[in-house]
Every structure is written in C-alpha cells, then in structure tokens.
Design a protein around this motif. Sequence first.
Motif, mmCIF file in Angstrom:
data_model
loop_
_atom_site.group_PDB
_atom_site.id
_atom_site.type_symbol
_atom_site.label_atom_id
_atom_site.label_comp_id
_atom_site.label_asym_id
_atom_site.label_seq_id
_atom_site.Cartn_x
_atom_site.Cartn_y
_atom_site.Cartn_z
ATOM 1 N N CYS A 250 0.750 1.437 -51.255
ATOM 2 C CA CYS A 250 0.985 2.839 -50.900
ATOM 3 C C CYS A 250 -0.340 3.586 -50.746
ATOM 4 O O CYS A 250 -0.496 4.425 -49.841
ATOM 5 C CB CYS A 250 1.846 3.518 -51.963
ATOM 6 S SG CYS A 250 3.578 2.997 -51.976
ATOM 7 N N ALA A 251 -1.303 3.287 -51.616
ATOM 8 C CA ALA A 251 -2.607 3.942 -51.528
ATOM 9 C C ALA A 251 -3.334 3.548 -50.245
ATOM 10 O O ALA A 251 -3.922 4.400 -49.563
ATOM 11 C CB ALA A 251 -3.454 3.588 -52.750
ATOM 12 N N GLY A 252 -3.307 2.252 -49.890
ATOM 13 C CA GLY A 252 -3.931 1.809 -48.645
ATOM 14 C C GLY A 252 -3.286 2.463 -47.433
ATOM 15 O O GLY A 252 -3.973 2.864 -46.479
ATOM 16 N N PHE A 253 -1.964 2.603 -47.471
ATOM 17 C CA PHE A 253 -1.232 3.273 -46.391
ATOM 18 C C PHE A 253 -1.659 4.737 -46.294
ATOM 19 O O PHE A 253 -1.889 5.262 -45.188
ATOM 20 C CB PHE A 253 0.268 3.172 -46.679
ATOM 21 C CG PHE A 253 1.143 3.952 -45.746
ATOM 22 C CD1 PHE A 253 1.277 3.577 -44.420
ATOM 23 C CD2 PHE A 253 1.842 5.059 -46.208
ATOM 24 C CE1 PHE A 253 2.099 4.300 -43.558
ATOM 25 C CE2 PHE A 253 2.659 5.789 -45.348
ATOM 26 C CZ PHE A 253 2.791 5.409 -44.022
ATOM 27 N N ALA A 254 -1.795 5.413 -47.419
ATOM 28 C CA ALA A 254 -2.178 6.826 -47.424
ATOM 29 C C ALA A 254 -3.594 7.022 -46.890
ATOM 30 O O ALA A 254 -3.853 7.953 -46.109
ATOM 31 C CB ALA A 254 -2.061 7.393 -48.840
ATOM 32 N N TYR A 255 -4.525 6.156 -47.276
ATOM 33 C CA TYR A 255 -5.895 6.256 -46.761
ATOM 34 C C TYR A 255 -5.928 6.048 -45.240
ATOM 35 O O TYR A 255 -6.660 6.732 -44.515
ATOM 36 C CB TYR A 255 -6.799 5.242 -47.448
ATOM 37 C CG TYR A 255 -7.274 5.673 -48.819
ATOM 38 C CD1 TYR A 255 -7.921 6.885 -49.001
ATOM 39 C CD2 TYR A 255 -7.077 4.856 -49.928
ATOM 40 C CE1 TYR A 255 -8.366 7.282 -50.259
ATOM 41 C CE2 TYR A 255 -7.509 5.246 -51.184
ATOM 42 C CZ TYR A 255 -8.152 6.457 -51.352
ATOM 43 O OH TYR A 255 -8.577 6.855 -52.594
#
Length: 498
Positions: A250-255
């Motif tokens: 989810c963090a990689g997607f948000a970045y």
Amino acid sequence: MPQREQLQKTLKPHWVWAIAFGSAIGWGAFVLPVDWMSMAGPLGVIIGFLIGAVLMIIIGVSYGFLVEKLPVSGGEFAYAYYGLGRYHAFFCGWFLTLGYMSIVALNASALALLGKFVLPSIIEQGYMYDIAGWHVYAGEVVIACLALVIFAILNIRGASLSGFAQFVFCLALLGGLILLTIAMIIHPASSFSNLQPLFKPEIGAISSIIAIVAIAPWAYVGFDNIPQAAEEFNFSPKKSFKIIVISLLCAGFAYTLSIIATGVGQSWMGAVEAGSVWGTGDIVRNAYGGLGIILLSFALMMGVFTGLNGFYLSTSRLLFAMGRAKILPAAFGKLHPKYKTPHIGILFTMVLTGIAPFFGREALLWVVDMSALGVTIAYFYACYVAFRLFKWSDQEVANDRSFSVVSPWRKFLSLLGVISSVAFFLLLVVPGSPGFLGKPSWIALFIWVAIGAIFFLTRFKSYRAIPKDEMDHFILGDYVDKKTPNTFTVVADMKEAD
C-alpha cells in the motif's frame, strides 16, 4: 522476580495495518515529490521506491518471524537482546530512538509548512531568525508544537483511541490521494509528456534508481512499528507478516500515485528549477486553484496525522521497553495509572521533538538522512538475529536450544535482508555513493552518538550488574521458560506442543 509492567492487548489487525501504512507514508509523499524527482527523475523515483518495497518485504520476513515468537514491546531492541545481548540491545535501541523521534519532529514541521503555504498571512507572524536560508516564524512554531501536544494527549488516553483514529486517518489519506491523482491526470493541461526525461539526465537511470533505493529505509520506516505494538495485539502474532506485506504494498502504491499526480501537471524539471517551497502545492494550485489546494492539504494533513500518531506510539513503546529493562530511568517503564499507557515516554517525546520546530525545515531535512541510518541499523539487527534462528537442517535445530526452526528459504531471505541492510548502510556512509550523508547530517549524527556514549558510560555499572535472568524477565517477559534460565525455550511453543 520484580514486578514487570504489562501493556493491555487492545489493538485490532486493521488498526495495526493502519499504524504501519500510515507511518510509512506520513508527510513525505505530499511534500517531497519534486525533491525526489530532482534526485532521480519520475520513473527513477517510482522504480526506486518499488525496489525499496520489495527489499523491505524481504526484511519483513525476519520481522514476521520475530514478532510471532517474541510479541513484546521494544521490537528490534528486544531482538538484539535476545540474539546478541544487552550491549547490542542498547546500541540498537539508541539509534532506533533517533530514527523514530526524527520522524515525529519532521511530521510536525510538515504541518507548519502546510500552514505557511496555505495561510501565510497567519502563519508568517512573529519573524524570529533564519536557519540555512529558512525564515523561522513564531506562528509556524506554535502550529507544530500544538500538533505535538494534541497527539501526545491522544496517545496517552489509550492505544484503542489512537489505533481507531489511525485507521480513520489512513482511509481518508488513501481516498484523498486517489481522488487527487485522478483529478490531475484528467486535467486538460496535464500530460504524461511532462514526466520526460524519465531519469535525471546528469547521472543516468541506474544511479537515479540507486539514489532513491538509498532512502528506502526512511521512506518505508513504519512497517517496523508493528513489532513495537506487538505486546498490545488482541489477535495472533502469526498474522504479523501478512500485515507487513500489505502495508508495504500500500505504501509503494501511495508513493507511485504521489509522483504521477505531481509529475503530470507540469514539467518536473521546470518545477525543480522554480525552487518552490512546496513544488507539489504549486503544481496542484496552478491546475485547480483553491479547490485543488484544499484537497491536497486534506490528504497531507491525514499523512501528517498518521505519521505523528504512529511514531508517537512506536517511540513511546521503545522507550517503555528500554525503561522496563532498566536501560533508561525506571520512570519510562511505568504505565499511566488510569489509561495504562507509557505516558512518560510519550511526554518525553513531545518535549524533545518540541525543540525541532525552532530549527526550521532545512535544518530538519538534515535529520532525515541521519534517521535513515538509525533505522538501517535496526533492520540489520532484526535480520541478523532471524538468520541465526532459521536453520538449514533438523540437525542444526537439535544442537540449538533456542526457538530456532528449520526453514531454508526463510533463512536465505533473512540473509538477503542482512545484505540489503548492509547495502543501505554503505549507500549512506561511503563517500561518492548516491545516498552519501551531507556534512550537516554527519555533525548531527556525531552529536547523537556522543550523547549515547556519555549516557551508556554513566549507567554502565548498574546496567551490567542486572542478573541475566532478571533482564530476560524485563525484556522478554513470559516468552522465556523460567525453569531453564540459560536457554530460550519459548513458553508459547511449549503450550502448543502440549
């Protein structure tokens, strides 16, 4: 044995996901996209962060195992103690405290930056001085300190309240970011051609990607808040690895969304040359005016709130574990009489990070690299201890009385985690590497190391004098068999065997 304070088990799985994901995103995804693109270009940033997410998942294999076997506050501090002893535990805990507190301070400063951009007539009141070219105003200091106080109170009043609030903040953050990205893509003036060149021309694709991978430990720090909260799980610790993986993806997607939303609106090279205080804010305002700034500010505030809330929790739990182990003054190991939270650690974090807003944003950015180094050291300890506990064969387990298990593939992945941690460390400290620390960061780091050395030497005799079985009790609690104090047979595993 002396009495050991115990945290209440109140955290639900989706709250823990929110603590990890929200802490990993924080303010950087909304404030720093132009800065990152100036380092590597848009595609270099996206690839670098995605590679960083994969490397963090590899490291997460070790964390998932250790959380399952040692669900106690302290995280890497407890793992370093278990695998290598009390002195390594102090070293690891000291640097991890640096990393966590730095991010609390940076999130508070990001809120002040937002106010300075959106409401400059209010925030830019009471000019005080300049630091590294940054004008410091009393208004922004008040905003940052007020946020620190509010989230300190929220965390003191209980993990259930802060956990639920974190989940709400994360849903709002994701919703705001997705809506912002869609809005920027469909704007008539937007174009994917604005992402050209995809990599920073001066250094090329490979160096661009490596420059971003070097800051991945800082960008994704937050998933390791899961072990800090492990003592408060009201669910099986076996779910930890799944939560770690989901939060990192989810963090990689948000970045990725934050880079696309920023990059399509305007030529990123033009944004870099403009030298704006907040490049993403300027691009969104040019596209949608005040309405766009409201949406971006909302998403940014949610990111700041999740960062403040998540790292208040992790910092206070780390300080609590170190206080309970008598490394820090005993007051840190006490719980609030009503709310049963480590309130001394929360208040200490509030006071210490409350100094940071007085130094301005540029000075605080020096701390980012330094905090990445501290977190990298903690990653190394977790992976190294897990590597020692995973075994290639049954024969190795028979010769080891710890809670080691036969798992060749996980042992291999933990080895990759060790190598990745060392690589992250070298990228930060080897001269000429893309992520090499700047001079101000080295100065700040040496100051922190000097303070730690002085503190350790003053408490060395009393720390060394604590009997090993007593230290086991304080740090590892019920997860050590008291009948065999010189070994580490896990009580939970014994009960399952029965």
